[in-house]
Design a protein around this motif. Structure first.
Motif, PDB file in Angstrom:
ATOM      1  N   THR A   1      -1.830  40.772  16.260  1.00  8.45           N
ATOM      2  CA  THR A   1      -2.304  40.451  15.375  1.00  8.45           C
ATOM      3  C   THR A   1      -3.400  40.068  14.933  1.00  8.45           C
ATOM      4  OG1 THR A   1      -2.052  38.145  16.164  1.00  8.45           O
ATOM      5  CG2 THR A   1      -0.177  39.412  15.740  1.00  8.45           C
ATOM      6  N   THR A   2      -4.679  40.596  16.346  1.00  5.95           N
ATOM      7  CA  THR A   2      -6.429  39.736  15.376  1.00  5.95           C
ATOM      8  C   THR A   2      -7.301  41.202  15.474  1.00  5.95           C
ATOM      9  OG1 THR A   2      -7.793  39.097  15.793  1.00  5.95           O
ATOM     10  CG2 THR A   2      -6.463  39.766  17.829  1.00  5.95           C
ATOM     11  N   GLY A   3      -8.108  41.614  14.921  1.00  5.75           N
ATOM     12  CA  GLY A   3      -8.768  42.515  14.771  1.00  5.75           C
ATOM     13  C   GLY A   3      -9.903  42.721  15.579  1.00  5.75           C
ATOM     14  N   GLY A   4      -9.890  41.745  16.350  1.00  4.70           N
ATOM     15  CA  GLY A   4     -11.574  41.449  17.372  1.00  4.70           C
ATOM     16  C   GLY A   4     -11.316  40.529  17.582  1.00  4.70           C
ATOM     17  N   ARG A   5     -12.237  40.280  19.210  1.00  9.04           N
ATOM     18  CA  ARG A   5     -12.039  39.069  19.518  1.00  9.04           C
ATOM     19  C   ARG A   5     -13.525  38.859  20.486  1.00  9.04           C
ATOM     20  NH1 ARG A   5      -8.368  38.625  23.934  1.00  9.04           N
ATOM     21  NH2 ARG A   5      -6.678  38.298  22.383  1.00  9.04           N
ATOM     22  N   TYR A   6     -14.257  37.784  20.169  1.00  6.98           N
ATOM     23  CA  TYR A   6     -16.035  37.833  20.845  1.00  6.98           C
ATOM     24  C   TYR A   6     -15.654  36.498  22.025  1.00  6.98           C
ATOM     25  CZ  TYR A   6     -20.146  36.245  21.860  1.00  6.98           C
ATOM     26  OH  TYR A   6     -21.760  35.351  22.172  1.00  6.98           O
ATOM     27  N   HIS A   7     -16.138  37.236  23.582  1.00 11.47           N
ATOM     28  CA  HIS A   7     -15.065  36.486  24.711  1.00 11.47           C
ATOM     29  C   HIS A   7     -17.267  35.217  24.726  1.00 11.47           C
ATOM     30  CE1 HIS A   7     -12.173  37.821  25.536  1.00 11.47           C
ATOM     31  NE2 HIS A   7     -11.857  39.294  25.294  1.00 11.47           N
ATOM     32  N   LEU A   8     -17.049  34.205  24.495  1.00 12.82           N
ATOM     33  CA  LEU A   8     -18.014  32.829  25.241  1.00 12.82           C
ATOM     34  C   LEU A   8     -18.405  33.221  26.482  1.00 12.82           C
ATOM     35  CD1 LEU A   8     -16.237  30.216  23.437  1.00 12.82           C
ATOM     36  CD2 LEU A   8     -18.257  31.657  22.048  1.00 12.82           C
ATOM     37  N   THR A   9     -18.072  33.735  26.958  1.00 10.12           N
ATOM     38  CA  THR A   9     -18.230  33.957  28.560  1.00 10.12           C
ATOM     39  C   THR A   9     -19.232  34.658  28.760  1.00 10.12           C
ATOM     40  OG1 THR A   9     -16.200  34.868  29.540  1.00 10.12           O
ATOM     41  CG2 THR A   9     -16.450  32.300  29.718  1.00 10.12           C
ATOM     42  N   ASP A  10     -18.305  35.672  28.301  1.00 14.34           N
ATOM     43  CA  ASP A  10     -20.041  37.584  29.358  1.00 14.34           C
ATOM     44  C   ASP A  10     -20.295  37.835  27.884  1.00 14.34           C
ATOM     45  OD1 ASP A  10     -17.199  38.025  28.168  1.00 14.34           O
ATOM     46  OD2 ASP A  10     -16.828  39.976  30.094  1.00 14.34           O
ATOM     47  N   HIS A  11     -19.835  37.503  26.529  1.00 13.86           N
ATOM     48  CA  HIS A  11     -20.506  38.296  25.782  1.00 13.86           C
ATOM     49  C   HIS A  11     -20.302  39.762  25.219  1.00 13.86           C
ATOM     50  CE1 HIS A  11     -22.888  34.678  25.568  1.00 13.86           C
ATOM     51  NE2 HIS A  11     -23.537  34.584  26.599  1.00 13.86           N
ATOM     52  N   HIS A  12     -18.769  39.915  25.469  1.00 14.07           N
ATOM     53  CA  HIS A  12     -18.473  40.968  25.207  1.00 14.07           C
ATOM     54  C   HIS A  12     -17.404  40.794  23.418  1.00 14.07           C
ATOM     55  CE1 HIS A  12     -15.014  40.750  27.458  1.00 14.07           C
ATOM     56  NE2 HIS A  12     -13.747  41.983  26.835  1.00 14.07           N
ATOM     57  N   LEU A  13     -17.562  42.307  23.536  1.00 14.64           N
ATOM     58  CA  LEU A  13     -16.094  41.838  22.056  1.00 14.64           C
ATOM     59  C   LEU A  13     -15.265  43.049  22.073  1.00 14.64           C
ATOM     60  CD1 LEU A  13     -18.754  42.859  19.399  1.00 14.64           C
ATOM     61  CD2 LEU A  13     -18.066  40.664  20.483  1.00 14.64           C
ATOM     62  N   ASP A  14     -13.816  42.659  22.209  1.00 16.79           N
ATOM     63  CA  ASP A  14     -13.045  43.699  22.334  1.00 16.79           C
ATOM     64  C   ASP A  14     -12.897  44.122  20.588  1.00 16.79           C
ATOM     65  OD1 ASP A  14     -12.664  42.972  24.883  1.00 16.79           O
ATOM     66  OD2 ASP A  14     -10.853  41.628  24.909  1.00 16.79           O
ATOM     67  N   PHE A  15     -11.798  45.348  19.911  1.00 17.60           N
ATOM     68  CA  PHE A  15     -11.418  45.553  18.604  1.00 17.60           C
ATOM     69  C   PHE A  15      -9.981  46.120  19.051  1.00 17.60           C
ATOM     70  CE2 PHE A  15     -16.377  45.686  18.824  1.00 17.60           C
ATOM     71  CZ  PHE A  15     -16.553  44.968  18.090  1.00 17.60           C
ATOM     72  N   ASN A  16      -8.995  46.198  18.276  1.00 17.59           N
ATOM     73  CA  ASN A  16      -7.641  46.835  18.218  1.00 17.59           C
ATOM     74  C   ASN A  16      -8.039  47.930  17.847  1.00 17.59           C
ATOM     75  OD1 ASN A  16      -5.818  47.124  17.201  1.00 17.59           O
ATOM     76  ND2 ASN A  16      -4.861  44.809  16.474  1.00 17.59           N
ATOM     77  N   PRO A  17      -7.286  48.867  18.278  1.00 17.28           N
ATOM     78  CA  PRO A  17      -7.706  50.477  18.205  1.00 17.28           C
ATOM     79  C   PRO A  17      -6.777  50.706  16.887  1.00 17.28           C
ATOM     80  CG  PRO A  17      -6.467  49.915  20.415  1.00 17.28           C
ATOM     81  CD  PRO A  17      -7.284  48.584  19.721  1.00 17.28           C
ATOM     82  N   TYR A  18      -5.251  49.848  16.655  1.00 15.84           N
ATOM     83  CA  TYR A  18      -4.664  50.526  15.817  1.00 15.84           C
ATOM     84  C   TYR A  18      -5.717  49.545  14.135  1.00 15.84           C
ATOM     85  CZ  TYR A  18      -1.391  49.822  19.651  1.00 15.84           C
ATOM     86  OH  TYR A  18      -1.213  49.848  20.473  1.00 15.84           O
ATOM     87  N   MET A  19      -5.724  48.738  14.163  1.00 14.94           N
ATOM     88  CA  MET A  19      -6.658  48.282  12.663  1.00 14.94           C
ATOM     89  C   MET A  19      -7.569  49.392  12.693  1.00 14.94           C
ATOM     90  SD  MET A  19      -5.946  45.656  11.570  1.00 14.94           S
ATOM     91  CE  MET A  19      -5.325  44.220  11.906  1.00 14.94           C
ATOM     92  N   LEU A  20      -8.394  50.701  13.774  1.00 18.73           N
ATOM     93  CA  LEU A  20      -8.939  51.480  12.961  1.00 18.73           C
ATOM     94  C   LEU A  20      -8.022  52.640  12.258  1.00 18.73           C
ATOM     95  CD1 LEU A  20     -11.437  53.156  12.607  1.00 18.73           C
ATOM     96  CD2 LEU A  20     -11.938  54.092  14.995  1.00 18.73           C
ATOM     97  N   ALA A  21      -6.990  52.370  13.202  1.00 17.26           N
ATOM     98  CA  ALA A  21      -6.107  53.658  13.083  1.00 17.26           C
ATOM     99  C   ALA A  21      -5.087  52.777  11.565  1.00 17.26           C
ATOM    100  CB  ALA A  21      -4.917  54.186  14.189  1.00 17.26           C
ATOM    101  N   GLN A  22      -4.750  52.626  11.251  1.00 15.90           N
ATOM    102  CA  GLN A  22      -4.099  51.949  10.026  1.00 15.90           C
ATOM    103  C   GLN A  22      -4.413  52.099   9.167  1.00 15.90           C
ATOM    104  OE1 GLN A  22      -1.848  48.963  11.755  1.00 15.90           O
ATOM    105  NE2 GLN A  22      -0.661  49.549  12.855  1.00 15.90           N
ATOM    106  N   HIS A  23      -6.039  51.188   8.644  1.00 17.98           N
ATOM    107  CA  HIS A  23      -6.882  50.467   7.390  1.00 17.98           C
ATOM    108  C   HIS A  23      -8.044  51.170   7.149  1.00 17.98           C
ATOM    109  CE1 HIS A  23      -3.938  47.512   7.436  1.00 17.98           C
ATOM    110  NE2 HIS A  23      -4.539  47.106   8.531  1.00 17.98           N
ATOM    111  N   GLY A  24      -8.398  52.234   8.379  1.00 15.04           N
ATOM    112  CA  GLY A  24      -9.661  53.235   8.071  1.00 15.04           C
ATOM    113  C   GLY A  24     -10.697  52.422   8.427  1.00 15.04           C
ATOM    114  N   GLU A  25     -12.034  52.710   9.064  1.00 20.26           N
ATOM    115  CA  GLU A  25     -13.802  53.323   8.992  1.00 20.26           C
ATOM    116  C   GLU A  25     -13.786  51.427   8.057  1.00 20.26           C
ATOM    117  OE1 GLU A  25     -17.382  54.772  10.117  1.00 20.26           O
ATOM    118  OE2 GLU A  25     -15.927  56.224   9.297  1.00 20.26           O
TER     119      GLU A  25
END
Length: 154
Positions: A34-58
């Protein structure tokens, strides 16, 4: 887009729009629904939802990346990095990031239609059409098929 392409894409956007390097890891996380991405405060990496790219474009995905990079850069510089902070809102507006991720495709598995008013209903669980009727006109419902869940590229 592969993980390596995503990493390069995030690094390039960071330099282009923020003037600062992105020094941590960016990955696709297919568990995000349900979210597009997430920033992790502890180790500073970023997660992204691959479905957002596939469904909504670049274009939409770029807005999501900019949003997460706003969290990243503000947190690392000690400024307000939360959604409610004025610094976050200002940087998001300046870079053109998205405030909210668009709604993902429907998670409904079953589709029903009223025979009287033609209203469509989508449900996650199967319903008994002999027991339930249309909420608008009280007409009978018929099952019109299952939705196919979209699959993001691996």
């Amino acid at each position: 887009m592969t993980e390596q392409e995503l990493q390069k894409y995030v690094e390039d956007l960071s330099i282009q729009f923020f003037g600062r390097p992105f020094l941590h890891k960016a990955i696709f996380n297919p568990r995000l629904k349900t979210t597009g991405g997430r920033y992790h405060l502890t180790d500073h990496h970023l997660d992204f939802n691959p479905y957002m790219l596939a469904q909504h474009g670049e274009d939409v995905f770029m807005g999501i990346v900019k949003h997460e990079l706003c969290h990243y850069h503000l947190h690392l510089t000690g400024q307000g990095h939360r959604h409610r902070d004025p610094a976050f809102k200002a940087l998001l507006a300046k870079t053109g990031g998205l405030r909210y991720a668009p709604a993902s495709a429907s998670a409904a598995n079953y589709r029903y239609q009223c025979q009287s008013c033609q209203t469509l209903f989508e449900r996650r669980k199967r319903i008994d059409t002999n027991r339930y009727v249309c909420g608008k006109c009280k007409g009978p419902l018929i099952k019109i098929g299952n939705n196919e869940k979209s699959q993001a590229p691996k």
